[in-house]
Scaffold this motif. Structure first.
Motif, PDB file in Angstrom:
ATOM      1  N   TYR A  19       0.830  -1.209   0.000  1.00 57.24           N
ATOM      2  CA  TYR A  19       0.000   0.000   0.000  1.00 57.24           C
ATOM      3  C   TYR A  19       0.867   1.262   0.000  1.00 57.24           C
ATOM      4  CZ  TYR A  19      -3.175   3.558   1.948  1.00 57.24           C
ATOM      5  OH  TYR A  19      -3.890   4.710   2.171  1.00 57.24           O
ATOM      6  N   LEU A 202      -4.326   3.535   7.488  1.00 57.45           N
ATOM      7  CA  LEU A 202      -4.500   2.138   7.096  1.00 57.45           C
ATOM      8  C   LEU A 202      -4.020   1.239   8.228  1.00 57.45           C
ATOM      9  CD1 LEU A 202      -5.032  -0.035   4.767  1.00 57.45           C
ATOM     10  CD2 LEU A 202      -2.546  -0.044   4.543  1.00 57.45           C
ATOM     11  N   TYR A 373      -8.990   2.613   6.810  1.00 60.09           N
ATOM     12  CA  TYR A 373      -8.989   1.422   5.964  1.00 60.09           C
ATOM     13  C   TYR A 373      -8.291   0.284   6.726  1.00 60.09           C
ATOM     14  CZ  TYR A 373     -10.033   4.623   2.092  1.00 60.09           C
ATOM     15  OH  TYR A 373     -10.614   5.556   1.271  1.00 60.09           O
ATOM     16  N   CYS A 404      -7.411  -0.419  -1.344  1.00 57.71           N
ATOM     17  CA  CYS A 404      -7.323   0.671  -0.362  1.00 57.71           C
ATOM     18  C   CYS A 404      -6.614   1.884  -0.959  1.00 57.71           C
ATOM     19  CB  CYS A 404      -6.581   0.207   0.890  1.00 57.71           C
ATOM     20  SG  CYS A 404      -7.448  -1.035   1.872  1.00 57.71           S
TER      21      CYS A 404
END
Length: 522
Positions: A19, A202, A373, A404
């Motif tokens: 990510y 996240l 997220y 995400c």
């Protein structure tokens, strides 16, 4: 003390690193901060041996086959749309990680050497010897270090998510309308608690294995992200579905337990009692290649019948040169303990391995908390249902990290961080005189969960576990409210929350499915 970032990533496993890398590459003007409570490479990813399940062989495999295998393993509780999406997006996400430098085993022909594990109808596991997770982590960390807009804060422990109830003047917030603005983080080097404000947060904080005495998870897997999310009013589901890996190396006192990969059974190893009798044929026609919940319960049953502490995994009939090449790490670990796979059977027991539930997210990785997220093992996507199909977890991490990233990148610039967020207050707290109390309560909690909320549960065991947990909760809360914070105390607090969620959701489950088995529901 405070500092701001655009994207806060809690956890440095595969999901968090993928990510961060995508966000930082797409928006070089954005600041990405990764917080991890140990060294940057310590995560469940690092210990993933078997590999990543992905449909690459169009002659022998198909998306339909992979979807079907996943749905069968999930025992009717998978979200079919999620399963289709993850399986079909898998090959593209896999190619990305090879482009980032991850190496996987190939045949001399150049085709990937695809392994097979329990629950899979064909060979589709891509691997790097028996240290696949380590290789993926290595490749991603190398890429992350090349990005000037990513900062990794090692030895920083996230304590709590920042939401509206941390404002100087707390607004009226309706259920389901909570928003996340970052996290309070304990800097373990300075012992200061820092206010880390972020537009997007996240959670990629991994699993919960250390709520049990015996687990294959590294010491960092204490459910911190799920516990933080629960306190921030995120929805948590399917916590009763704990996957116990059937074959961890029996080596009393070792923590974490060393994993004997499922791929070893895929390679042809047989499970046997201490008297040398094979037994899996009594439990499932797939024998050693049945899904993990079935194999773990079979071993648990045999141990209860015999009173033994372990069963054996017999590899003596296998091509040992090929075995050593495919599983060098496993062979060397066993040899270091005087167990030689060519002449000795390997003693194994089930151990807590993977959480199939967690923080509820939609197909874009969003929780019900604004700007928050979750992906990887801490999330409940609907892919695994009641039981994860082997090696689908690394696949899920890559696919949902991408989801995400795609959603968060669109909205972060328009997010305003309120000015009225409180600094952390430690007023009235003192350094605990003896940390042995924390250690004692952690061991007591792990024993409670292992004895009463393990592979096989019962109504009476769950009732007793709930009663005993309440006493541990009261003692932990008293310590937390009055003590200077430490990682050990915060982990204990989080493990108590995880235990509570597992017990409560086990009590609520009125039928046996997948990894959940209550003998009173038979």
């Amino acid at each position: 003390m405070k500092f701001n970032t655009d994207f806060l990533v809690i956890g440095s496993g595969l999901a968090g690193l993928a990510y961060a890398l995508k966000v930082a590459s797409k928006r070089p003007d954005a600041k990405v901060t990764i917080v991890t409570k140990a060294e940057e490479s310590e995560s469940n990813t690092r210990y993933a041996q078997g590999g990543i399940a992905v449909m690459l062989d169009k002659d022998e495999d198909s998306f339909k086959n992979h979807i079907t295998d996943t749905l069968i393993a999930g025992d009717g509780l998978c979200d079919k749309e999620v399963v289709k999406m993850v399986v079909k997006k898998g090959p593209k996400r896999f190619r990305e990680i090879t482009n980032w430098g991850a190496q996987f085993d190939k045949h001399p022909s150049g085709d990937y050497d695809l392994g097979r594990e329990g629950g899979h109808s064909v060979n589709r596991i891509v691997h790097h010897k028996d240290v696949t997770g380590w290789e993926m982590s290595r490749a991603l960390l190398e890429q992350v270090h090349s990005m000037p807009n990513i900062e990794i804060l090692s030895y920083h422990f996230a304590i709590d998510l920042i939401t509206e109830h941390h404002f100087k003047e707390q607004p009226e917030v309706k259920p389901g309308e909570v928003t996340c603005y970052g996290a309070y983080v304990l800097n373990q080097k300075t012992q200061q608690i820092e206010r880390l404000l972020s537009k997007i947060t996240l959670l990629a904080s991994g699993g919960t294995g250390h709520v049990y005495k015996s687990t294959t998870n590294p010491l960092v897997a204490t459910g911190d992200g799920i516990a933080m999310a629960y306190r921030a009013k995120a929805f948590i589901q399917n916590m009763e579905f704990i996957q116990f890996h059937p074959t961890s190396l029996y080596n009393p006192g070792a923590s974490p337990s060393f994993l004997i990969s499922e791929a070893v059974r895929g390679f042809g190893a047989k499970l046997k009692t201490k008297s040398g009798e094979a037994f899996m044929h009594k439990y499932d026609q797939r024998e050693e290649l049945a899904s993990r919940d079935i194999v773990a319960r079979a071993i648990d049953s045999e141990l209860k019948i015999s009173g033994d502490d372990f069963v054996y995994l017999d590899c003596r009939h296998l091509d040992m040169e090929a075995f050593k090449k495919h599983f060098p790490n496993i062979y060397e670990k066993c040899a270091s303990l005087g167990i030689y796979a060519e002449k000795d059977m390997i003693p194994v027991v089930p151990a807590a391995h993977y959480l199939c539930g967690g923080i509820n997210v939609d197909m874009k990785g969003r929780t019900n908390v604004g700007h928050l997220y979750a992906c990887g093992e801490c999330s409940n996507t609907g892919l695994h249902g009641a039981n994860r199909l082997a090696s689908n977890s690394l696949l899920e991490a890559l696919v949902y990290a991408h989801k995400c990233y795609k959603d968060g990148i669109k909205k972060y610039e328009s997010i305003e961080i309120p000015a009225e967020i409180n600094e952390w207050s430690a007023e009235g707290t003192v350094e605990p005189k003896e940390k042995i109390v924390i250690t004692h309560m952690r061991k007591e909690l792990q024993t409670l969960m292992s004895d009463l909320v393990g592979i096989v549960r019962s109504n009476e065991r769950l009732r007793l576990a709930k009663e005993k947990l309440h006493l541990i909760y009261k003692e932990t809360k008293n310590l937390y409210d009055n003590s200077t914070l430490s990682p050990q105390l915060c982990e204990l607090r989080n493990l108590v929350t995880i235990a509570y969620l597992i017990i409560e959701q086990s009590i609520d489950r009125k039928e046996n499915r997948g990894g959940y088995f209550n003998k009173d529901l038979v």
